[in-house]
Design an enzyme around this catalytic site. Structure first.
Site, PDB file in Angstrom:
ATOM      1  N   ASP A  92       0.880  -1.168   0.000  1.00 24.67           N
ATOM      2  CA  ASP A  92       0.000   0.000   0.000  1.00 24.67           C
ATOM      3  C   ASP A  92       0.922   1.224   0.000  1.00 24.67           C
ATOM      4  O   ASP A  92       2.088   1.120   0.398  1.00 24.67           O
ATOM      5  CB  ASP A  92      -0.876  -0.033   1.254  1.00 24.67           C
ATOM      6  CG  ASP A  92      -1.699   1.227   1.409  1.00 24.67           C
ATOM      7  OD1 ASP A  92      -2.340   1.617   0.423  1.00 24.67           O
ATOM      8  OD2 ASP A  92      -1.681   1.817   2.501  1.00 24.67           O
TER       9      ASP A  92
ATOM     10  N   ASP B 133      -6.744  -1.603   5.104  1.00 21.55           N
ATOM     11  CA  ASP B 133      -6.277  -2.650   4.202  1.00 21.55           C
ATOM     12  C   ASP B 133      -6.576  -4.054   4.722  1.00 21.55           C
ATOM     13  O   ASP B 133      -6.009  -5.032   4.222  1.00 21.55           O
ATOM     14  CB  ASP B 133      -4.762  -2.520   3.981  1.00 21.55           C
ATOM     15  CG  ASP B 133      -4.402  -1.249   3.227  1.00 21.55           C
ATOM     16  OD1 ASP B 133      -5.084  -0.951   2.236  1.00 21.55           O
ATOM     17  OD2 ASP B 133      -3.469  -0.564   3.640  1.00 21.55           O
TER      18      ASP B 133
ATOM     19  N   ASP C 292      -1.037  -0.607   6.139  1.00 20.52           N
ATOM     20  CA  ASP C 292      -1.058  -0.010   7.471  1.00 20.52           C
ATOM     21  C   ASP C 292      -2.054  -0.692   8.391  1.00 20.52           C
ATOM     22  O   ASP C 292      -2.140  -0.377   9.568  1.00 20.52           O
ATOM     23  CB  ASP C 292      -1.336   1.497   7.401  1.00 20.52           C
ATOM     24  CG  ASP C 292      -2.683   1.816   6.757  1.00 20.52           C
ATOM     25  OD1 ASP C 292      -3.495   0.893   6.607  1.00 20.52           O
ATOM     26  OD2 ASP C 292      -2.905   2.982   6.409  1.00 20.52           O
TER      27      ASP C 292
END
Length: 661
Positions: free
Chosen positions: A332, A554, A550
């Protein structure tokens, strides 16, 4: 050493001294048996007890049973030989039990060494919380009894017992038990703190935001305590292997003791029972699978312990094994490769605005940032906050250089503030009509603006209807991100991918800066899951894909990937819950270290399996044909176990590469 280990060491020394002394005592017959029985019982009474309890409870075939049968058989065979005027096998029987206990002591010490790394993490558990009593003094209470919203006091040197927000005081916090990092973290009023950190300097008053059972320290402790429950395929293989292997060798030893003498009798030859019984007992001692049963779990336990000391929490040895096979890493962007915080990265006044400030670029930059910050002073938007913070830092720097106190804020008057949804804001700042916002706002006001800017969020500023310039606000790339991508490729990762909901321009810039292989931008959370599933379909089955996020937004992708790695999990409940591996600070470089730890651990596991099975097979064959005596059997059992355990201890030694970390 623990008290139990010291007691075992004393038993080993006493038994060894007695056995050596008896070697020089000229006695024979039953007296010799009685004397050797003393060191045998000193060193082996607990093994005999465990074997007997195993038989009673129906769990017959284990290493205790093998040791008991082999050594008791050797002692009884010695009595038989003494009765026939031959030398008994008493010393060998005692030696087998003695060296087996030495091996067990090695294993206990090794496990203790591994457990100390995890115990250091367990020290984060707080013993009490301080609350203010009715008389103004401090009262120590159980953290479990503290309700949400309670004001607690943390004195210098004490652990923070529960997650909370600082009400009063400033201090430095030692987070090394959680992150593996030695650099203290500074906190001030309004800052969030998590349980498990140690208060180093000032007195802090906190308002708790969670119950103890839901706090960071409790979740981490549960994670570590349950990590041994999830076994790797190698561990499951050894468990199943021992389940069938042990009874097989027991029946094999029985056949070796019975069938060859019977065949000799049928053929008209002497039975030689004692010869074949000795071979069978030797076969039993050699066959004991201690090296495999002990060293394989110990290797994984050591790997998990070594990782935890570096601030890398692994939820089970199965995830450690999978991490070693990682060839694809998907990141990410926000909060993982970047800091996830908007910061002013550039202030660019227009030429006309610069001319109005006597042509001084620095003075024009200061004035442009000041006008934008005051125009946005009543907004709580993240972009507005970043403008105000940037101006605050710049104003302090200027005042320090001039030797003045900052009184400018009191002199500024901001009126007629109007927020235009999706465009920006207009306001009168000391009589100057300031407009700050995006390109749509400039077009709405009919002000020409610079279109070729930079990568990031652009705040255009107009003053009294004239274009004053623009301010660039960006999500800053973490200092370690580029080194992390380089380290992953050096570790054999085939492909690095970034998934983000940000614009293609920003995503492309970050990917180019970091050297990523592929980037997909403007994705919704559901699109990220789809992208990961496409990558999973394209990769070979034996290669693993890790997703690094994080852990807050997600969670679906963390769960879908082969391995979910949560980044920057200090205080993030979602990260600890959703991920398989948790990096306790926000350093992406720790992922490469985690892969190195896992691969070293797997390499040691395979070394122990091959070494133990090869030596066992060779010695079993030699023992069956009479070429290996009881001393060879001792090496095949205890010697191999000690060597395997010493090899497994290497999993604890994790060296960080100073050039990269």
């Amino acid at each position: 050493m623990t008290k139990k280990q010291k007691k075992m060491l004393c038993r080993i020394l006493v038994a060894a001294v007695l056995m050596v002394a008896l070697h020089f005592v000229p006695v024979e017959g039953y007296l010799r048996f009685g004397l050797y029985l003393v060191p045998y019982l000193v060193i082996g009474y607990d093994i005999l007890k465990k074997a007997a309890l195993g038989i009673i409870h129906g769990e017959v075939f284990d290493e205790n049973f093998l040791m008991a049968v082999a050594t008791v058989g050797a002692m009884l065979l010695g009595v038989y030989n003494e009765a026939k005027g031959l030398e008994g096998e008493f010393a060998e029987g005692v030696a087998v039990m003695l060296f087996y206990q030495i091996g067990e002591l090695f294993q206990a010490v090794a496990v203790g060494k591994s457990r100390r790394n995890i115990s250091a993490l367990m020290d984060i558990r707080p013993d009490y919380a301080n609350i203010e009593g009715d008389d103004g003094g401090l009262e120590q209470v159980d953290p479990d009894d503290v309700e949400v919203g309670t004001v607690i006091v943390v004195r210098p040197g004490e652990k923070i017992p529960i997650d909370g927000v600082v009400l009063e005081g400033t201090s430095s916090l030692d987070t090394s038990a959680l992150t593996g990092e030695s650099v203290p973290r500074e906190v001030a009023p309004g800052g969030e703190v998590i349980s498990g950190c140690v208060n180093l300097s000032g007195l802090l008053k906190l308002r708790t935001t969670k119950e103890f059972g839901e706090s960071t320290v409790s979740k981490i402790l549960d994670l570590v305590e349950n990590s041994s429950m999830k076994k790797a395929k190698s561990e499951n293989f050894i468990t199943k292997f021992a389940k069938y292997y042990t009874p097989a060798v027991c029946y094999g030893a029985l056949a070796l003791a019975v069938f060859p003498p019977l065949i000799n009798v049928i053929a008209g030859n002497p039975a030689n029972w004692s010869v074949w019984v000795i071979r069978a007992l030797t076969f039993l001692v050699i066959s004991c699978p201690c090296a495999l049963v002990i060293s394989i779990p110990l290797s994984f336990f050591g790997g998990i312990g070594g990782a935890s000391a570096k601030g890398i929490l692994v939820k089970g040895s199965n995830y450690l094994e999978a991490l070693a096979q990682t060839k694809y890493v998907v990141f990410d962007k926000t909060g993982t490769l970047t800091k996830g915080v908007f910061q002013v990265t550039g202030v660019y006044p227009s030429r006309e605005f610069q001319n109005e400030t006597a042509g001084e670029e620095e003075a024009a930059r200061r004035k442009l940032l000041m006008l934008a910050a005051y125009a946005e002073s009543y907004s709580s938007h993240p972009i507005s906050k970043s403008l105000k913070e940037a101006w605050g830092h710049m104003a302090q720097s200027v005042n320090r250089l001039d030797g003045k106190e900052s009184g400018e804020k009191a002199q500024m008057q901001v009126t007629d503030v109007e927020e235009i949804g999706g465009h920006g804001v207009t306001a009168l700042v000391n009589g100057i009509l300031v407009a700050a916002g995006n390109a749509k706002l400039m077009e709405k006001l009919g002000v020409g603006y610079t279109k070729d800017t930079g990568v990031g969020t652009i705040v255009h500023v107009a003053a009294d209807g004239k274009y004053a310039g623009y301010i660039l606000i960006s999500d800053v790339i973490k200092e370690q991100s580029k080194a992390a991508v380089t380290a992953l490729k050096a570790a054999g990762v085939k492909k690095t991918v970034m998934l983000t909901g940000d614009s293609s321009a920003v995503a492309g810039y970050v990917a180019k800066e970091l050297g990523l292989d592929e980037v997909k931008s403007e994705l919704l959370p559901g699109d990220k899951v789809t992208a990961v599933e496409e990558l999973l379909e394209r990769k070979p089955p034996k290669e693993k894909l890790a997703f690094v996020g994080d852990g807050i937004n997600d969670a679906p992708v963390l769960s879908r990937a082969d391995i979910g790695v949560a980044m920057g999990a200090l205080g993030s409940d979602a990260a600890i819950e959703a991920a398989d591996i948790v990096l306790m600070d926000d350093n992406p470089l720790k992922l490469a270290l985690a892969i190195r730890i896992s691969r070293k651990c797997l390499r040691i596991v395979y070394e122990n399996i091959v070494f133990a099975l090869a030596v066992k097979a060779a010695c079993l064959l030699l023992g069956a044909v009479g070429l290996a005596n009881m001393w060879v059997a001792i090496f095949a059992d205890v010697g191999v176990m000690i060597l395997a355990v010493l090899n497994a201890i290497r999993c604890l030694k994790v060296r960080e590469r100073k050039k990269r970390l």
